[in-house]
Design a protein around this motif. Structure first.
Motif, PDB file in Angstrom:
ATOM      1  N   GLY A  79       0.778  -1.226   0.000  1.00  0.00           N
ATOM      2  CA  GLY A  79       0.000   0.000   0.000  1.00  0.00           C
ATOM      3  C   GLY A  79       0.812   1.278   0.000  1.00  0.00           C
ATOM      4  N   TYR A  80       2.153   1.178  -0.071  1.00  0.00           N
ATOM      5  CA  TYR A  80       2.955   2.391  -0.157  1.00  0.00           C
ATOM      6  C   TYR A  80       2.654   3.120  -1.455  1.00  0.00           C
ATOM      7  N   GLU A  81       2.596   4.430  -1.386  1.00  0.00           N
ATOM      8  CA  GLU A  81       2.379   5.214  -2.603  1.00  0.00           C
ATOM      9  C   GLU A  81       3.673   5.344  -3.395  1.00  0.00           C
ATOM     10  N   PHE A  82       4.795   5.501  -2.668  1.00  0.00           N
ATOM     11  CA  PHE A  82       6.102   5.622  -3.314  1.00  0.00           C
ATOM     12  C   PHE A  82       7.094   4.705  -2.615  1.00  0.00           C
ATOM     13  N   VAL A  83       7.942   4.058  -3.414  1.00  0.00           N
ATOM     14  CA  VAL A  83       9.052   3.276  -2.868  1.00  0.00           C
ATOM     15  C   VAL A  83      10.328   3.707  -3.587  1.00  0.00           C
ATOM     16  N   VAL A  84      11.349   4.011  -2.796  1.00  0.00           N
ATOM     17  CA  VAL A  84      12.669   4.367  -3.331  1.00  0.00           C
ATOM     18  C   VAL A  84      13.581   3.171  -3.166  1.00  0.00           C
ATOM     19  N   PHE A  85      14.174   2.719  -4.276  1.00  0.00           N
ATOM     20  CA  PHE A  85      15.166   1.651  -4.193  1.00  0.00           C
ATOM     21  C   PHE A  85      16.534   2.235  -4.502  1.00  0.00           C
ATOM     22  N   SER A  86      17.498   1.957  -3.616  1.00  0.00           N
ATOM     23  CA  SER A  86      18.877   2.386  -3.826  1.00  0.00           C
ATOM     24  C   SER A  86      19.795   1.180  -3.743  1.00  0.00           C
ATOM     25  N   ASP A  87      20.652   1.019  -4.736  1.00  0.00           N
ATOM     26  CA  ASP A  87      21.677  -0.008  -4.651  1.00  0.00           C
ATOM     27  C   ASP A  87      22.551   0.254  -3.426  1.00  0.00           C
ATOM     28  N   GLY A  88      23.087  -0.824  -2.868  1.00  0.00           N
ATOM     29  CA  GLY A  88      23.949  -0.684  -1.698  1.00  0.00           C
ATOM     30  C   GLY A  88      25.205   0.109  -1.959  1.00  0.00           C
ATOM     31  N   ASP A  89      25.638   0.196  -3.236  1.00  0.00           N
ATOM     32  CA  ASP A  89      26.841   0.962  -3.560  1.00  0.00           C
ATOM     33  C   ASP A  89      26.500   2.367  -4.055  1.00  0.00           C
ATOM     34  N   SER A  90      25.350   2.878  -3.652  1.00  0.00           N
ATOM     35  CA  SER A  90      24.969   4.265  -3.924  1.00  0.00           C
ATOM     36  C   SER A  90      25.106   5.073  -2.634  1.00  0.00           C
ATOM     37  N   VAL A  91      25.812   6.184  -2.715  1.00  0.00           N
ATOM     38  CA  VAL A  91      26.038   7.025  -1.540  1.00  0.00           C
ATOM     39  C   VAL A  91      25.074   8.201  -1.565  1.00  0.00           C
ATOM     40  N   LEU A  92      24.328   8.368  -0.492  1.00  0.00           N
ATOM     41  CA  LEU A  92      23.437   9.521  -0.330  1.00  0.00           C
ATOM     42  C   LEU A  92      24.304  10.730  -0.007  1.00  0.00           C
ATOM     43  N   ILE A  93      24.394  11.662  -0.963  1.00  0.00           N
ATOM     44  CA  ILE A  93      25.272  12.823  -0.795  1.00  0.00           C
ATOM     45  C   ILE A  93      24.555  13.956  -0.062  1.00  0.00           C
ATOM     46  N   ARG A  94      23.327  14.261  -0.500  1.00  0.00           N
ATOM     47  CA  ARG A  94      22.605  15.425   0.028  1.00  0.00           C
ATOM     48  C   ARG A  94      21.308  14.984   0.711  1.00  0.00           C
ATOM     49  N   PRO A  95      21.363  14.715   2.000  1.00  0.00           N
ATOM     50  CA  PRO A  95      20.163  14.241   2.705  1.00  0.00           C
ATOM     51  C   PRO A  95      19.132  15.329   2.962  1.00  0.00           C
ATOM     52  N   ASP A  96      19.400  16.563   2.532  1.00  0.00           N
ATOM     53  CA  ASP A  96      18.422  17.626   2.714  1.00  0.00           C
ATOM     54  C   ASP A  96      17.343  17.595   1.640  1.00  0.00           C
ATOM     55  N   ARG A  97      17.478  16.736   0.645  1.00  0.00           N
ATOM     56  CA  ARG A  97      16.483  16.629  -0.421  1.00  0.00           C
ATOM     57  C   ARG A  97      15.506  15.507  -0.109  1.00  0.00           C
ATOM     58  N   ARG A  98      14.242  15.851  -0.066  1.00  0.00           N
ATOM     59  CA  ARG A  98      13.200  14.881   0.234  1.00  0.00           C
ATOM     60  C   ARG A  98      12.735  14.188  -1.042  1.00  0.00           C
ATOM     61  N   VAL A  99      12.165  13.012  -0.887  1.00  0.00           N
ATOM     62  CA  VAL A  99      11.596  12.296  -2.032  1.00  0.00           C
ATOM     63  C   VAL A  99      10.523  13.149  -2.690  1.00  0.00           C
ATOM     64  N   GLU A 100       9.747  13.854  -1.891  1.00  0.00           N
ATOM     65  CA  GLU A 100       8.667  14.684  -2.424  1.00  0.00           C
ATOM     66  C   GLU A 100       9.166  15.781  -3.363  1.00  0.00           C
ATOM     67  N   ASP A 101      10.426  16.208  -3.184  1.00  0.00           N
ATOM     68  CA  ASP A 101      10.973  17.232  -4.068  1.00  0.00           C
ATOM     69  C   ASP A 101      10.993  16.762  -5.517  1.00  0.00           C
ATOM     70  N   PHE A 102      11.301  15.477  -5.724  1.00  0.00           N
ATOM     71  CA  PHE A 102      11.335  14.928  -7.076  1.00  0.00           C
ATOM     72  C   PHE A 102       9.920  14.641  -7.580  1.00  0.00           C
ATOM     73  N   VAL A 103       9.101  14.148  -6.701  1.00  0.00           N
ATOM     74  CA  VAL A 103       7.733  13.780  -7.084  1.00  0.00           C
ATOM     75  C   VAL A 103       6.934  15.015  -7.506  1.00  0.00           C
ATOM     76  N   MET A 104       7.042  16.068  -6.731  1.00  0.00           N
ATOM     77  CA  MET A 104       6.251  17.270  -7.001  1.00  0.00           C
ATOM     78  C   MET A 104       6.710  17.989  -8.256  1.00  0.00           C
ATOM     79  N   ALA A 105       7.940  17.769  -8.666  1.00  0.00           N
ATOM     80  CA  ALA A 105       8.466  18.432  -9.858  1.00  0.00           C
ATOM     81  C   ALA A 105       8.103  17.703 -11.147  1.00  0.00           C
ATOM     82  N   ALA A 106       7.454  16.552 -11.043  1.00  0.00           N
ATOM     83  CA  ALA A 106       7.133  15.725 -12.209  1.00  0.00           C
ATOM     84  C   ALA A 106       5.643  15.799 -12.526  1.00  0.00           C
ATOM     85  N   PRO A 107       5.257  15.456 -13.755  1.00  0.00           N
ATOM     86  CA  PRO A 107       3.830  15.373 -14.085  1.00  0.00           C
ATOM     87  C   PRO A 107       3.115  14.394 -13.152  1.00  0.00           C
ATOM     88  N   PRO A 108       1.882  14.642 -12.808  1.00  0.00           N
ATOM     89  CA  PRO A 108       1.185  13.826 -11.794  1.00  0.00           C
ATOM     90  C   PRO A 108       0.990  12.372 -12.187  1.00  0.00           C
TER      91      PRO A 108
END
Length: 239
Positions: A79-108
Protein backbone atom coordinates in the motif's frame (compact mmCIF):
# COMPACT_ATOMS: atom_id res chain seq x y z
CA UNK A 1 2.79 -13.87 -9.33
CA UNK A 2 3.07 -14.89 -5.71
CA UNK A 3 0.85 -14.22 -2.72
CA UNK A 4 2.30 -12.50 0.32
CA UNK A 5 6.05 -11.86 0.15
CA UNK A 6 9.33 -13.72 -0.22
CA UNK A 7 11.06 -11.44 2.32
CA UNK A 8 10.76 -11.77 6.13
CA UNK A 9 11.53 -8.05 6.60
CA UNK A 10 8.46 -7.16 4.55
CA UNK A 11 6.27 -9.89 6.05
CA UNK A 12 6.87 -8.40 9.51
CA UNK A 13 6.37 -4.83 8.33
CA UNK A 14 4.52 -2.16 10.26
CA UNK A 15 3.50 0.44 7.70
CA UNK A 16 3.66 3.96 9.14
CA UNK A 17 4.19 6.11 6.08
CA UNK A 18 3.19 6.49 2.44
CA UNK A 19 6.89 6.37 1.43
CA UNK A 20 9.31 3.47 1.86
CA UNK A 21 13.08 3.47 1.30
CA UNK A 22 14.72 0.11 0.61
CA UNK A 23 18.01 -1.52 -0.33
CA UNK A 24 19.16 -5.12 -0.66
CA UNK A 25 22.41 -6.65 0.57
CA UNK A 26 24.03 -9.76 2.01
CA UNK A 27 25.74 -10.33 5.38
CA UNK A 28 29.22 -9.88 3.89
CA UNK A 29 28.39 -6.92 1.66
CA UNK A 30 31.08 -4.24 1.66
CA UNK A 31 28.61 -1.35 1.59
CA UNK A 32 26.34 -2.16 4.52
CA UNK A 33 27.40 1.11 6.27
CA UNK A 34 26.09 3.01 3.23
CA UNK A 35 22.62 1.59 3.78
CA UNK A 36 22.72 2.82 7.39
CA UNK A 37 22.89 6.36 6.02
CA UNK A 38 19.74 5.66 4.01
CA UNK A 39 18.08 4.27 7.15
CA UNK A 40 18.88 7.50 9.01
CA UNK A 41 17.51 9.50 6.07
CA UNK A 42 14.26 7.56 6.21
CA UNK A 43 13.96 8.17 9.95
CA UNK A 44 14.61 11.91 9.50
CA UNK A 45 11.64 12.33 7.16
CA UNK A 46 9.37 9.70 8.76
CA UNK A 47 9.67 7.31 5.83
CA UNK A 48 9.65 3.56 6.44
CA UNK A 49 13.00 1.81 5.96
CA UNK A 50 13.55 -1.75 4.72
CA UNK A 51 17.03 -3.23 4.64
CA UNK A 52 16.52 -6.54 2.84
CA UNK A 53 19.03 -9.35 3.40
CA UNK A 54 18.54 -11.38 0.23
CA UNK A 55 20.21 -14.45 1.74
CA UNK A 56 17.11 -14.78 3.92
CA UNK A 57 14.73 -14.53 0.99
CA UNK A 58 12.50 -17.47 0.16
CA UNK A 59 13.37 -17.19 -3.53
CA UNK A 60 16.68 -16.98 -5.34
CA UNK A 61 17.04 -15.42 -8.77
CA UNK A 62 19.69 -16.08 -11.48
CA UNK A 63 21.63 -13.07 -10.11
CA UNK A 64 20.95 -10.94 -7.00
CA UNK A 65 19.97 -7.94 -9.15
CA UNK A 66 16.51 -9.38 -9.85
CA UNK A 67 15.50 -9.01 -6.19
CA UNK A 68 15.00 -5.29 -6.84
CA UNK A 69 11.83 -5.86 -8.84
CA UNK A 70 10.41 -8.35 -6.32
CA UNK A 71 11.12 -6.11 -3.32
CA UNK A 72 9.58 -3.10 -5.06
CA UNK A 73 6.51 -5.10 -6.05
CA UNK A 74 5.99 -6.47 -2.55
CA UNK A 75 6.33 -3.05 -0.88
CA UNK A 76 3.98 -1.36 -3.33
CA UNK A 77 1.53 -4.20 -2.75
CA UNK A 78 1.56 -3.31 0.96
CA UNK A 79 0.00 0.00 0.00
CA UNK A 80 2.96 2.39 -0.16
CA UNK A 81 2.38 5.21 -2.60
CA UNK A 82 6.10 5.62 -3.31
CA UNK A 83 9.05 3.28 -2.87
CA UNK A 84 12.67 4.37 -3.33
CA UNK A 85 15.17 1.65 -4.19
CA UNK A 86 18.88 2.39 -3.83
CA UNK A 87 21.68 -0.01 -4.65
CA UNK A 88 23.95 -0.68 -1.70
CA UNK A 89 26.84 0.96 -3.56
CA UNK A 90 24.97 4.26 -3.92
CA UNK A 91 26.04 7.02 -1.54
CA UNK A 92 23.44 9.52 -0.33
CA UNK A 93 25.27 12.82 -0.79
CA UNK A 94 22.60 15.42 0.03
CA UNK A 95 20.16 14.24 2.71
CA UNK A 96 18.42 17.63 2.71
CA UNK A 97 16.48 16.63 -0.42
CA UNK A 98 13.20 14.88 0.23
CA UNK A 99 11.60 12.30 -2.03
CA UNK A 100 8.67 14.68 -2.42
CA UNK A 101 10.97 17.23 -4.07
CA UNK A 102 11.34 14.93 -7.08
CA UNK A 103 7.73 13.78 -7.08
CA UNK A 104 6.25 17.27 -7.00
CA UNK A 105 8.47 18.43 -9.86
CA UNK A 106 7.13 15.73 -12.21
CA UNK A 107 3.83 15.37 -14.08
CA UNK A 108 1.18 13.83 -11.79
CA UNK A 109 0.89 10.66 -13.91
CA UNK A 110 4.58 9.74 -13.48
CA UNK A 111 5.07 6.27 -11.97
CA UNK A 112 8.83 5.74 -12.37
CA UNK A 113 11.88 7.92 -11.83
CA UNK A 114 15.07 6.23 -13.03
CA UNK A 115 18.52 7.34 -14.15
CA UNK A 116 20.25 7.30 -17.49
CA UNK A 117 23.12 4.87 -17.82
CA UNK A 118 26.59 5.58 -19.14
CA UNK A 119 27.00 5.37 -22.90
CA UNK A 120 28.90 2.07 -22.81
CA UNK A 121 26.09 0.19 -21.12
CA UNK A 122 23.80 -2.27 -22.90
CA UNK A 123 20.71 -0.44 -21.64
CA UNK A 124 19.61 3.18 -21.68
CA UNK A 125 18.71 3.21 -18.01
CA UNK A 126 20.41 2.28 -14.76
CA UNK A 127 18.39 0.79 -11.91
CA UNK A 128 20.83 1.75 -9.14
CA UNK A 129 18.35 4.38 -7.98
CA UNK A 130 14.62 4.28 -8.63
CA UNK A 131 11.53 5.99 -7.27
CA UNK A 132 8.38 4.04 -8.09
CA UNK A 133 4.83 5.26 -7.57
CA UNK A 134 2.14 2.59 -7.08
CA UNK A 135 0.00 2.34 -10.20
CA UNK A 136 -1.20 -0.12 -12.83
CA UNK A 137 1.69 0.69 -15.18
CA UNK A 138 4.43 0.33 -12.56
CA UNK A 139 3.02 -2.88 -11.04
CA UNK A 140 2.75 -4.47 -14.50
CA UNK A 141 6.34 -3.42 -15.23
CA UNK A 142 7.58 -5.09 -12.06
CA UNK A 143 5.57 -8.26 -12.70
CA UNK A 144 7.00 -8.41 -16.23
CA UNK A 145 10.53 -8.02 -14.86
CA UNK A 146 10.06 -10.78 -12.27
CA UNK A 147 8.71 -13.13 -14.95
CA UNK A 148 11.69 -12.41 -17.19
CA UNK A 149 14.13 -13.41 -14.45
CA UNK A 150 13.51 -17.07 -15.26
CA UNK A 151 13.47 -16.67 -19.06
CA UNK A 152 17.02 -17.63 -20.01
CA UNK A 153 16.02 -17.57 -23.67
CA UNK A 154 15.36 -13.82 -23.50
CA UNK A 155 17.84 -12.38 -21.02
CA UNK A 156 21.20 -13.06 -22.72
CA UNK A 157 19.97 -11.35 -25.90
CA UNK A 158 20.10 -7.97 -24.23
CA UNK A 159 21.32 -7.57 -20.67
CA UNK A 160 21.17 -10.46 -18.20
CA UNK A 161 20.04 -8.30 -15.29
CA UNK A 162 16.78 -6.71 -14.25
CA UNK A 163 17.48 -3.33 -15.81
CA UNK A 164 17.43 -4.92 -19.26
CA UNK A 165 13.84 -6.03 -18.63
CA UNK A 166 12.87 -2.63 -17.22
CA UNK A 167 14.47 -0.98 -20.25
CA UNK A 168 12.48 -3.16 -22.64
CA UNK A 169 9.24 -2.45 -20.77
CA UNK A 170 9.55 1.33 -20.83
CA UNK A 171 10.54 1.32 -24.51
CA UNK A 172 7.36 -0.60 -25.40
CA UNK A 173 5.03 0.98 -22.81
CA UNK A 174 6.30 4.54 -22.31
CA UNK A 175 2.98 6.47 -22.09
CA UNK A 176 5.03 9.31 -20.59
CA UNK A 177 4.74 7.62 -17.21
CA UNK A 178 8.46 7.63 -16.43
CA UNK A 179 11.15 10.28 -16.06
CA UNK A 180 14.91 10.03 -16.39
CA UNK A 181 16.98 11.71 -13.71
CA UNK A 182 19.13 14.26 -15.58
CA UNK A 183 22.60 12.74 -15.60
CA UNK A 184 25.07 14.73 -13.55
CA UNK A 185 22.45 16.83 -11.75
CA UNK A 186 20.32 14.95 -9.24
CA UNK A 187 21.95 11.55 -9.66
CA UNK A 188 25.29 10.49 -11.10
CA UNK A 189 27.24 7.32 -11.85
CA UNK A 190 30.87 7.38 -10.78
CA UNK A 191 33.23 7.19 -13.75
CA UNK A 192 36.35 9.17 -12.85
CA UNK A 193 39.60 8.03 -11.32
CA UNK A 194 41.52 11.21 -12.11
CA UNK A 195 42.00 12.48 -8.56
CA UNK A 196 42.90 10.80 -5.32
CA UNK A 197 39.93 9.35 -3.41
CA UNK A 198 40.02 12.21 -0.92
CA UNK A 199 40.15 14.90 -3.64
CA UNK A 200 37.42 13.16 -5.59
CA UNK A 201 35.22 13.04 -2.49
CA UNK A 202 35.36 16.81 -2.09
CA UNK A 203 34.75 17.37 -5.81
CA UNK A 204 31.72 15.08 -5.81
CA UNK A 205 30.21 16.80 -2.80
CA UNK A 206 30.56 20.17 -4.50
CA UNK A 207 28.61 18.88 -7.54
CA UNK A 208 25.52 19.00 -5.33
CA UNK A 209 24.06 15.71 -6.60
CA UNK A 210 21.54 13.82 -4.48
CA UNK A 211 23.09 10.38 -4.89
CA UNK A 212 26.34 9.06 -6.35
CA UNK A 213 26.21 5.48 -7.62
CA UNK A 214 29.48 3.55 -7.62
CA UNK A 215 28.13 0.95 -10.03
CA UNK A 216 29.93 -2.35 -9.51
CA UNK A 217 32.24 -0.67 -7.03
CA UNK A 218 32.38 -3.60 -4.63
CA UNK A 219 34.24 -5.66 -7.24
CA UNK A 220 36.98 -3.25 -8.34
CA UNK A 221 38.99 -0.21 -7.26
CA UNK A 222 35.88 1.98 -7.07
CA UNK A 223 35.31 0.80 -3.52
CA UNK A 224 38.22 2.99 -2.34
CA UNK A 225 36.60 6.05 -3.89
CA UNK A 226 33.16 5.05 -2.64
CA UNK A 227 34.43 4.75 0.93
CA UNK A 228 36.20 8.11 0.70
CA UNK A 229 33.03 9.82 -0.58
CA UNK A 230 30.93 8.17 2.12
CA UNK A 231 33.35 9.24 4.88
CA UNK A 232 33.49 12.80 3.54
CA UNK A 233 29.71 13.20 3.30
CA UNK A 234 29.24 11.71 6.76
CA UNK A 235 31.49 14.44 8.14
CA UNK A 236 30.30 17.28 5.91
CA UNK A 237 26.58 16.57 5.78
CA UNK A 238 25.42 14.12 8.48
CA UNK A 239 21.82 13.02 8.33
Amino acid sequence: MHNGTWYPEIRNAQKNSTVAITSTFTDDYFYIPFTARWAAYAKKYNYDWYGINIKKAEIQFPTPHWHKAAVLYDLLSLGYEFVVFSDGDSVLIRPDRRVEDFVMAAPPQTELWISRDLSWAATKINSGLMIVRRGTWSLEMLKYTIRESSDHRINPRNWPFEQGSIDRWIQVHPKKLYQLFPYGKKFQIFSSFGDSPEEEAEAIYKKNVWVMHFAGGYSDSRHEYAQAVFNYTQRKHPV
